[in-house]
Design an enzyme around this catalytic site. Structure first.
Site: not given
Length: 105
Positions: A30, A33
């Site tokens: 991600c 993230c």
């Protein structure tokens, strides 16, 4: 140092913690993230001892993510006394997270 939460230690490290816990729900693939990781690390350094800071990989611990209704990552929650007191979804400025922590303190 930011802790790593798993299905095995989530209950003892997060739900039964005597202090508020910031939990970063993330995945290795991600991009957003990865953008949040340094912010979470800075918060850990600033709030050391007052707040526990950790991350949980949603791919490796899908049952925890499911229990908390995590559909989008990054999702960051502040959990106090076993209850979610704040929740943010997506990339957030550091100030949004510190405000959430300050409310829990």
């Amino acid at each position: 140092m930011v802790q790593v939460f798993t299905t095995e230690n989530f209950d003892s490290e997060v739900l039964k913690s005597d202090i508020p816990v910031l939990v970063d729900f993330y995945a290795d693939w991600c991009g957003p993230c990865k953008m949040m990781a340094p912010v979470v690390e800075k918060i850990d350094a600033e709030y050391g001892g007052k707040v526990k800071v950790g991350k949980i990989n949603v791919d490796e611990n899908p049952e925890i993510a499911g229990n908390y209704g995590v559909m989008t990552i990054p999702t960051i929650m502040v959990i106090k006394g076993g209850q979610v007191v704040e929740k943010t979804i997506g990339v957030q400025p550091k100030k949004a997270l510190t405000n959430a922590i300050d409310k829990a303190l």
